[in-house]
Write a protein that holds these residues in place. Structure first.
Motif, PDB file in Angstrom:
ATOM      1  N   ARG A   3     -14.802  -8.891 -14.727  1.00  0.00           N
ATOM      2  CA  ARG A   3     -14.648  -9.224 -16.016  1.00  0.00           C
ATOM      3  C   ARG A   3     -15.295 -10.388 -16.504  1.00  0.00           C
ATOM      4  O   ARG A   3     -15.247 -11.367 -15.643  1.00  0.00           O
ATOM      5  N   THR A   4     -15.909 -10.518 -17.871  1.00  0.00           N
ATOM      6  CA  THR A   4     -16.402 -11.764 -18.000  1.00  0.00           C
ATOM      7  C   THR A   4     -15.493 -12.850 -18.405  1.00  0.00           C
ATOM      8  O   THR A   4     -14.313 -12.736 -18.848  1.00  0.00           O
ATOM      9  N   PRO A   5     -15.971 -14.043 -17.901  1.00  0.00           N
ATOM     10  CA  PRO A   5     -14.903 -15.075 -18.050  1.00  0.00           C
ATOM     11  C   PRO A   5     -14.548 -15.478 -19.506  1.00  0.00           C
ATOM     12  O   PRO A   5     -15.449 -15.284 -20.434  1.00  0.00           O
ATOM     13  N   VAL A   6     -13.330 -15.737 -19.667  1.00  0.00           N
ATOM     14  CA  VAL A   6     -12.943 -15.708 -21.066  1.00  0.00           C
ATOM     15  C   VAL A   6     -13.662 -16.824 -21.904  1.00  0.00           C
ATOM     16  O   VAL A   6     -14.130 -16.743 -23.011  1.00  0.00           O
ATOM     17  N   TYR A   7     -14.234 -18.052 -21.238  1.00  0.00           N
ATOM     18  CA  TYR A   7     -14.839 -19.059 -22.000  1.00  0.00           C
ATOM     19  C   TYR A   7     -16.151 -18.520 -22.325  1.00  0.00           C
ATOM     20  O   TYR A   7     -16.627 -18.839 -23.566  1.00  0.00           O
ATOM     21  N   ASN A  12     -19.785 -16.297 -26.797  1.00  0.00           N
ATOM     22  CA  ASN A  12     -20.489 -15.202 -27.358  1.00  0.00           C
ATOM     23  C   ASN A  12     -20.036 -14.665 -28.627  1.00  0.00           C
ATOM     24  O   ASN A  12     -20.860 -14.364 -29.308  1.00  0.00           O
ATOM     25  N   ASP A  13     -18.689 -14.436 -28.777  1.00  0.00           N
ATOM     26  CA  ASP A  13     -18.173 -14.096 -30.029  1.00  0.00           C
ATOM     27  C   ASP A  13     -18.494 -15.260 -31.183  1.00  0.00           C
ATOM     28  O   ASP A  13     -18.906 -14.619 -32.074  1.00  0.00           O
ATOM     29  N   ILE A  14     -18.290 -16.184 -30.748  1.00  0.00           N
ATOM     30  CA  ILE A  14     -18.652 -17.445 -31.926  1.00  0.00           C
ATOM     31  C   ILE A  14     -20.226 -17.690 -32.124  1.00  0.00           C
ATOM     32  O   ILE A  14     -20.400 -17.752 -33.296  1.00  0.00           O
ATOM     33  N   ARG A  15     -21.174 -17.536 -31.093  1.00  0.00           N
ATOM     34  CA  ARG A  15     -22.389 -17.705 -31.425  1.00  0.00           C
ATOM     35  C   ARG A  15     -22.782 -16.419 -32.069  1.00  0.00           C
ATOM     36  O   ARG A  15     -23.619 -16.595 -33.272  1.00  0.00           O
ATOM     37  N   THR A  16     -22.261 -15.074 -31.813  1.00  0.00           N
ATOM     38  CA  THR A  16     -22.611 -13.960 -32.624  1.00  0.00           C
ATOM     39  C   THR A  16     -22.245 -14.116 -33.994  1.00  0.00           C
ATOM     40  O   THR A  16     -22.988 -13.840 -35.054  1.00  0.00           O
ATOM     41  N   ALA A  17     -21.115 -14.535 -34.300  1.00  0.00           N
ATOM     42  CA  ALA A  17     -20.586 -14.741 -35.561  1.00  0.00           C
ATOM     43  C   ALA A  17     -21.474 -15.865 -36.532  1.00  0.00           C
ATOM     44  O   ALA A  17     -21.819 -15.466 -37.737  1.00  0.00           O
ATOM     45  N   ILE A  18     -22.102 -16.883 -35.653  1.00  0.00           N
ATOM     46  CA  ILE A  18     -22.888 -17.568 -36.438  1.00  0.00           C
ATOM     47  C   ILE A  18     -24.246 -17.023 -36.852  1.00  0.00           C
ATOM     48  O   ILE A  18     -24.717 -17.182 -37.796  1.00  0.00           O
ATOM     49  N   GLU A  19     -24.726 -16.451 -35.837  1.00  0.00           N
ATOM     50  CA  GLU A  19     -26.129 -15.878 -35.726  1.00  0.00           C
ATOM     51  C   GLU A  19     -26.014 -14.708 -36.921  1.00  0.00           C
ATOM     52  O   GLU A  19     -27.246 -14.558 -37.334  1.00  0.00           O
ATOM     53  N   ILE A  32      -7.264 -24.431 -31.397  1.00  0.00           N
ATOM     54  CA  ILE A  32      -7.347 -24.199 -30.008  1.00  0.00           C
ATOM     55  C   ILE A  32      -5.881 -23.341 -29.795  1.00  0.00           C
ATOM     56  O   ILE A  32      -6.191 -22.389 -29.253  1.00  0.00           O
ATOM     57  N   ALA A  33      -4.947 -23.497 -30.544  1.00  0.00           N
ATOM     58  CA  ALA A  33      -3.746 -22.600 -30.385  1.00  0.00           C
ATOM     59  C   ALA A  33      -3.988 -21.294 -30.815  1.00  0.00           C
ATOM     60  O   ALA A  33      -3.642 -20.058 -30.127  1.00  0.00           O
ATOM     61  N   ALA A  34      -4.600 -21.221 -31.848  1.00  0.00           N
ATOM     62  CA  ALA A  34      -5.159 -19.834 -32.534  1.00  0.00           C
ATOM     63  C   ALA A  34      -5.953 -18.905 -31.608  1.00  0.00           C
ATOM     64  O   ALA A  34      -5.891 -17.730 -31.403  1.00  0.00           O
ATOM     65  N   LEU A  35      -7.029 -19.704 -31.109  1.00  0.00           N
ATOM     66  CA  LEU A  35      -7.851 -19.148 -30.064  1.00  0.00           C
ATOM     67  C   LEU A  35      -7.158 -18.585 -28.844  1.00  0.00           C
ATOM     68  O   LEU A  35      -7.513 -17.650 -28.311  1.00  0.00           O
ATOM     69  N   CYS A  36      -6.198 -19.659 -28.500  1.00  0.00           N
ATOM     70  CA  CYS A  36      -5.593 -19.243 -27.159  1.00  0.00           C
ATOM     71  C   CYS A  36      -4.731 -17.915 -27.415  1.00  0.00           C
ATOM     72  O   CYS A  36      -4.828 -16.880 -26.708  1.00  0.00           O
ATOM     73  N   GLU A  37      -4.160 -17.680 -28.557  1.00  0.00           N
ATOM     74  CA  GLU A  37      -3.311 -16.628 -28.739  1.00  0.00           C
ATOM     75  C   GLU A  37      -4.252 -15.316 -29.171  1.00  0.00           C
ATOM     76  O   GLU A  37      -4.069 -14.438 -28.463  1.00  0.00           O
ATOM     77  N   GLN A  38      -5.572 -15.387 -30.008  1.00  0.00           N
ATOM     78  CA  GLN A  38      -6.425 -14.533 -29.896  1.00  0.00           C
ATOM     79  C   GLN A  38      -6.892 -13.868 -28.709  1.00  0.00           C
ATOM     80  O   GLN A  38      -7.230 -12.638 -28.376  1.00  0.00           O
ATOM     81  N   TYR A  39      -7.214 -14.783 -27.825  1.00  0.00           N
ATOM     82  CA  TYR A  39      -7.995 -14.295 -26.508  1.00  0.00           C
ATOM     83  C   TYR A  39      -6.744 -14.078 -25.343  1.00  0.00           C
ATOM     84  O   TYR A  39      -7.231 -14.000 -24.244  1.00  0.00           O
ATOM     85  N   GLN A  40      -5.581 -14.543 -25.569  1.00  0.00           N
ATOM     86  CA  GLN A  40      -4.672 -14.406 -24.730  1.00  0.00           C
ATOM     87  C   GLN A  40      -4.905 -15.439 -23.366  1.00  0.00           C
ATOM     88  O   GLN A  40      -4.985 -14.792 -22.359  1.00  0.00           O
ATOM     89  N   ALA A  49     -14.854 -23.722 -23.671  1.00  0.00           N
ATOM     90  CA  ALA A  49     -15.783 -22.867 -24.825  1.00  0.00           C
ATOM     91  C   ALA A  49     -16.364 -23.800 -25.948  1.00  0.00           C
ATOM     92  O   ALA A  49     -17.333 -23.945 -26.381  1.00  0.00           O
ATOM     93  N   MET A  50     -15.298 -24.551 -26.332  1.00  0.00           N
ATOM     94  CA  MET A  50     -15.585 -25.451 -27.433  1.00  0.00           C
ATOM     95  C   MET A  50     -16.472 -26.524 -27.170  1.00  0.00           C
ATOM     96  O   MET A  50     -17.437 -26.733 -27.844  1.00  0.00           O
TER      97      MET A  50
END
Length: 80
Positions: A3-7, A12-19, A32-40, A49-50
């Protein structure tokens, strides 16, 4: 296949959203808390990652104010 590491998934997700323009310069990123929840995930891979996104010049963080998409000055670096 491992599996791809979470970070990396977050990067990849944020870079794609920016691009793709889904996230524009000046847009505030989730906390950070919202991202922790989103990515479990715990806060360690999210903070990693940040930090890497900031080093790549894609985001900027302001203590107590949040994380924002940075103005584009060039292409981001690849992370492996």
């Amino acid at each position: 296949m491992p599996r791809t590491p979470v970070y990396r998934e977050i990067i990849n997700d944020i870079r794609t959203a920016i691009e793709t323009g889904q996230l524009k310069p000046g847009d505030r990123l989730p906390t950070i808390a919202a991202l922790c929840e989103q990515y479990q995930a715990s806060n360690t891979p999210v903070k990693t990652a940040m930090r890497l996104l900031e080093e790549m010049g894609l985001i900027e963080t302001w203590q107590g104010k949040g994380m924002y998409v940075r103005q584009r000055t060039g292409s981001g670096q690849n992370i492996t």
